[in-house]
Write a protein that holds these residues in place. Structure first.
Motif, PDB file in Angstrom:
ATOM      1  N   TYR A  80       2.744   0.702   6.655  1.00  0.00           N
ATOM      2  CA  TYR A  80       3.224   1.516   5.543  1.00  0.00           C
ATOM      3  C   TYR A  80       3.272   2.982   5.955  1.00  0.00           C
ATOM      4  CZ  TYR A  80       2.227  -2.715   2.963  1.00  0.00           C
ATOM      5  OH  TYR A  80       2.210  -4.013   2.536  1.00  0.00           O
ATOM      6  N   TRP A  81       4.297   3.653   5.462  1.00  0.00           N
ATOM      7  CA  TRP A  81       4.544   5.047   5.816  1.00  0.00           C
ATOM      8  C   TRP A  81       4.691   5.904   4.570  1.00  0.00           C
ATOM      9  CZ3 TRP A  81       4.988   6.871  10.873  1.00  0.00           C
ATOM     10  CH2 TRP A  81       4.934   5.890  11.866  1.00  0.00           C
ATOM     11  N   GLY A  82       4.245   7.155   4.694  1.00  0.00           N
ATOM     12  CA  GLY A  82       4.474   8.113   3.642  1.00  0.00           C
ATOM     13  C   GLY A  82       5.824   8.794   3.799  1.00  0.00           C
ATOM     14  N   GLN A  83       6.128   9.670   2.862  1.00  0.00           N
ATOM     15  CA  GLN A  83       7.413  10.360   2.850  1.00  0.00           C
ATOM     16  C   GLN A  83       7.422  11.592   3.753  1.00  0.00           C
ATOM     17  OE1 GLN A  83      10.291   9.277   1.206  1.00  0.00           O
ATOM     18  NE2 GLN A  83       9.000   7.467   1.152  1.00  0.00           N
ATOM     19  N   GLY A  84       6.259  12.054   4.126  1.00  0.00           N
ATOM     20  CA  GLY A  84       6.176  13.194   5.022  1.00  0.00           C
ATOM     21  C   GLY A  84       5.911  14.495   4.290  1.00  0.00           C
ATOM     22  N   THR A  85       5.334  15.437   5.026  1.00  0.00           N
ATOM     23  CA  THR A  85       5.108  16.775   4.508  1.00  0.00           C
ATOM     24  C   THR A  85       5.442  17.768   5.620  1.00  0.00           C
ATOM     25  OG1 THR A  85       3.488  18.224   3.412  1.00  0.00           O
ATOM     26  CG2 THR A  85       2.630  16.773   5.140  1.00  0.00           C
ATOM     27  N   GLN A  86       6.140  18.824   5.265  1.00  0.00           N
ATOM     28  CA  GLN A  86       6.635  19.764   6.260  1.00  0.00           C
ATOM     29  C   GLN A  86       5.567  20.783   6.634  1.00  0.00           C
ATOM     30  OE1 GLN A  86       9.690  19.882   7.859  1.00  0.00           O
ATOM     31  NE2 GLN A  86       8.894  21.607   9.052  1.00  0.00           N
ATOM     32  N   VAL A  87       5.430  21.009   7.919  1.00  0.00           N
ATOM     33  CA  VAL A  87       4.573  22.068   8.440  1.00  0.00           C
ATOM     34  C   VAL A  87       5.443  23.004   9.263  1.00  0.00           C
ATOM     35  CG1 VAL A  87       2.688  22.624  10.019  1.00  0.00           C
ATOM     36  CG2 VAL A  87       2.485  20.673   8.453  1.00  0.00           C
ATOM     37  N   THR A  88       5.384  24.284   8.927  1.00  0.00           N
ATOM     38  CA  THR A  88       6.168  25.284   9.647  1.00  0.00           C
ATOM     39  C   THR A  88       5.226  26.371  10.138  1.00  0.00           C
ATOM     40  OG1 THR A  88       8.088  24.856   8.251  1.00  0.00           O
ATOM     41  CG2 THR A  88       8.073  26.911   9.511  1.00  0.00           C
ATOM     42  N   VAL A  89       5.254  26.624  11.431  1.00  0.00           N
ATOM     43  CA  VAL A  89       4.401  27.629  12.041  1.00  0.00           C
ATOM     44  C   VAL A  89       5.287  28.721  12.621  1.00  0.00           C
ATOM     45  CG1 VAL A  89       2.547  28.089  13.678  1.00  0.00           C
ATOM     46  CG2 VAL A  89       2.741  25.828  12.608  1.00  0.00           C
ATOM     47  N   SER A  90       5.117  29.925  12.138  1.00  0.00           N
ATOM     48  CA  SER A  90       5.942  31.037  12.603  1.00  0.00           C
ATOM     49  C   SER A  90       5.182  31.870  13.627  1.00  0.00           C
ATOM     50  CB  SER A  90       6.358  31.906  11.422  1.00  0.00           C
ATOM     51  OG  SER A  90       5.212  32.384  10.746  1.00  0.00           O
ATOM     52  N   SER A  91       5.936  32.464  14.525  1.00  0.00           N
ATOM     53  CA  SER A  91       5.322  33.257  15.601  1.00  0.00           C
ATOM     54  C   SER A  91       5.133  34.705  15.181  1.00  0.00           C
ATOM     55  CB  SER A  91       6.179  33.183  16.854  1.00  0.00           C
ATOM     56  OG  SER A  91       7.479  33.631  16.572  1.00  0.00           O
ATOM     57  N   VAL A  96       0.861  -1.181   0.000  1.00  0.00           N
ATOM     58  CA  VAL A  96       0.000   0.000   0.000  1.00  0.00           C
ATOM     59  C   VAL A  96       0.894   1.227   0.000  1.00  0.00           C
ATOM     60  CG1 VAL A  96      -1.709   1.306   1.307  1.00  0.00           C
ATOM     61  CG2 VAL A  96      -1.868  -1.186   1.191  1.00  0.00           C
ATOM     62  N   GLN A  97       0.633   2.120  -0.917  1.00  0.00           N
ATOM     63  CA  GLN A  97       1.362   3.385  -0.931  1.00  0.00           C
ATOM     64  C   GLN A  97       0.585   4.425  -0.147  1.00  0.00           C
ATOM     65  OE1 GLN A  97       2.033   4.180  -5.131  1.00  0.00           O
ATOM     66  NE2 GLN A  97       4.069   3.291  -4.987  1.00  0.00           N
ATOM     67  N   VAL A  98       1.332   5.211   0.604  1.00  0.00           N
ATOM     68  CA  VAL A  98       0.731   6.265   1.428  1.00  0.00           C
ATOM     69  C   VAL A  98       1.353   7.594   1.013  1.00  0.00           C
ATOM     70  CG1 VAL A  98       0.448   7.137   3.775  1.00  0.00           C
ATOM     71  CG2 VAL A  98       0.370   4.670   3.338  1.00  0.00           C
ATOM     72  N   VAL A  99       0.520   8.555   0.675  1.00  0.00           N
ATOM     73  CA  VAL A  99       1.022   9.837   0.186  1.00  0.00           C
ATOM     74  C   VAL A  99       0.365  10.982   0.950  1.00  0.00           C
ATOM     75  CG1 VAL A  99       1.273  11.342  -1.806  1.00  0.00           C
ATOM     76  CG2 VAL A  99       1.386   8.866  -2.109  1.00  0.00           C
ATOM     77  N   GLU A 100       1.207  11.798   1.562  1.00  0.00           N
ATOM     78  CA  GLU A 100       0.712  12.976   2.282  1.00  0.00           C
ATOM     79  C   GLU A 100       0.776  14.212   1.380  1.00  0.00           C
ATOM     80  OE1 GLU A 100       3.579  10.777   5.201  1.00  0.00           O
ATOM     81  OE2 GLU A 100       3.595  11.470   3.121  1.00  0.00           O
ATOM     82  N   SER A 101      -0.078  15.164   1.674  1.00  0.00           N
ATOM     83  CA  SER A 101      -0.031  16.452   0.992  1.00  0.00           C
ATOM     84  C   SER A 101      -0.651  17.503   1.895  1.00  0.00           C
ATOM     85  CB  SER A 101      -0.763  16.394  -0.355  1.00  0.00           C
ATOM     86  OG  SER A 101      -2.126  16.073  -0.163  1.00  0.00           O
ATOM     87  N   GLY A 102      -0.397  18.761   1.562  1.00  0.00           N
ATOM     88  CA  GLY A 102      -1.055  19.853   2.263  1.00  0.00           C
ATOM     89  C   GLY A 102      -0.199  20.608   3.248  1.00  0.00           C
ATOM     90  N   GLY A 103       1.052  20.214   3.402  1.00  0.00           N
ATOM     91  CA  GLY A 103       1.905  20.957   4.317  1.00  0.00           C
ATOM     92  C   GLY A 103       2.237  22.343   3.782  1.00  0.00           C
ATOM     93  N   GLY A 104       2.869  23.129   4.624  1.00  0.00           N
ATOM     94  CA  GLY A 104       3.253  24.469   4.214  1.00  0.00           C
ATOM     95  C   GLY A 104       3.623  25.308   5.400  1.00  0.00           C
ATOM     96  N   SER A 105       3.678  26.615   5.161  1.00  0.00           N
ATOM     97  CA  SER A 105       4.037  27.570   6.203  1.00  0.00           C
ATOM     98  C   SER A 105       2.831  28.412   6.561  1.00  0.00           C
ATOM     99  CB  SER A 105       5.180  28.466   5.728  1.00  0.00           C
ATOM    100  OG  SER A 105       6.338  27.714   5.461  1.00  0.00           O
ATOM    101  N   VAL A 106       2.664  28.665   7.835  1.00  0.00           N
ATOM    102  CA  VAL A 106       1.521  29.435   8.309  1.00  0.00           C
ATOM    103  C   VAL A 106       1.935  30.180   9.576  1.00  0.00           C
ATOM    104  CG1 VAL A 106       0.619  27.538   9.713  1.00  0.00           C
ATOM    105  CG2 VAL A 106      -0.955  29.274   8.829  1.00  0.00           C
ATOM    106  N   GLN A 107       1.262  31.267   9.850  1.00  0.00           N
ATOM    107  CA  GLN A 107       1.537  31.997  11.085  1.00  0.00           C
ATOM    108  C   GLN A 107       0.787  31.356  12.246  1.00  0.00           C
ATOM    109  OE1 GLN A 107       0.657  36.167  10.297  1.00  0.00           O
ATOM    110  NE2 GLN A 107       2.831  36.504   9.858  1.00  0.00           N
ATOM    111  N   ALA A 108       1.305  31.602  13.424  1.00  0.00           N
ATOM    112  CA  ALA A 108       0.663  31.078  14.626  1.00  0.00           C
ATOM    113  C   ALA A 108      -0.801  31.511  14.678  1.00  0.00           C
ATOM    114  CB  ALA A 108       1.401  31.555  15.867  1.00  0.00           C
ATOM    115  N   GLY A 109      -1.650  30.576  15.070  1.00  0.00           N
ATOM    116  CA  GLY A 109      -3.082  30.832  15.097  1.00  0.00           C
ATOM    117  C   GLY A 109      -3.792  30.447  13.810  1.00  0.00           C
ATOM    118  N   GLY A 110      -3.026  30.161  12.788  1.00  0.00           N
ATOM    119  CA  GLY A 110      -3.596  29.801  11.496  1.00  0.00           C
ATOM    120  C   GLY A 110      -3.982  28.342  11.407  1.00  0.00           C
TER     121      GLY A 110
END
Length: 121
Positions: free
Chosen positions: A110-121, A2-16
Motif C-alpha cells: 500500500y502506498w500513500g499519495q505523497g507529500t512534497q518537500v522542497t529545499v532551497s539553497s 490499509v490506508q497510508v497517509v503522509e504529512s509534514g512536507g513543506g519548504s525549508v532552507q538548506a541545512g534545515g
C-alpha cells in the motif's frame, strides 16, 4: 485494505529540518519512505520493520535522516536534518502487511499519495 497517509512536507532552507509522518490504518510489518524527483525514478531512502524496530537507510540519507515509530498509532516518523537542495522531491510512504518479501525497498502493498518537500539553497 490499509490506508497510508503522509504529512509534514513543506519548504525549508538548506541545512534545515523537517519531520514527516506516515500513518497506516491497520497492522503493518514494514514501512518505507521513497522519493521521486521530477524526471527521476522513485527510489527508496529509509525503511523500518515495525515490529522489530530495525531500520535501514540509503547512503544518500544515512546520518541525516532518522526513522522512529509509534506502534500504538501505527505511525512512522522520518526526521530529516541537514536538508540539501537535492533532497527536494515528492516523498511517499508505503507499507507491507506481510513478510513474504523481506527486501528493503520492494514488495510494498500500500502506498500513500505523497507529500512534497522542497529545499532551497
Amino acid at each position: 485494505q490499509v490506508q497510508v497517509v503522509e504529512s509534514g512536507g513543506g519548504s525549508v532552507q538548506a541545512g534545515g529540518s523537517l519531520r514527516l509522518s506516515c500513518a497506516a490504518s491497520g497492522y503493518t510489518t514494514q514501512m518505507g519512505w521513497f522519493i521521486q524527483a521530477p524526471g527521476k525514478e522513485r527510489e527508496g531512502i529509509a525503511t523500518i520493520y515495525t515490529d522489530l524496530d530495525i531500520s535501514y537507510y540509503a547512503a544518500s540519507v544515512k546520518g541525516r535522516f532518522t526513522l522512529s515509530r509509534d506502534s500504538a498509532k501505527n505511525t512512522v516518523y522520518l526526521q530529516m536534518n541537514s536538508l540539501k537542495p537535492e533532497d527536494t522531491a515528492m516523498y511517499y510512504c508505503a507499507a507491507k502487511i506481510s513478510l513474504s518479501d523481506d527486501s528493503w525497498f520492494t514488495g510494498y502493498d500500500y502506498w500513500g499519495q505523497g507529500t512534497q518537500v522542497t529545499v532551497s539553497s
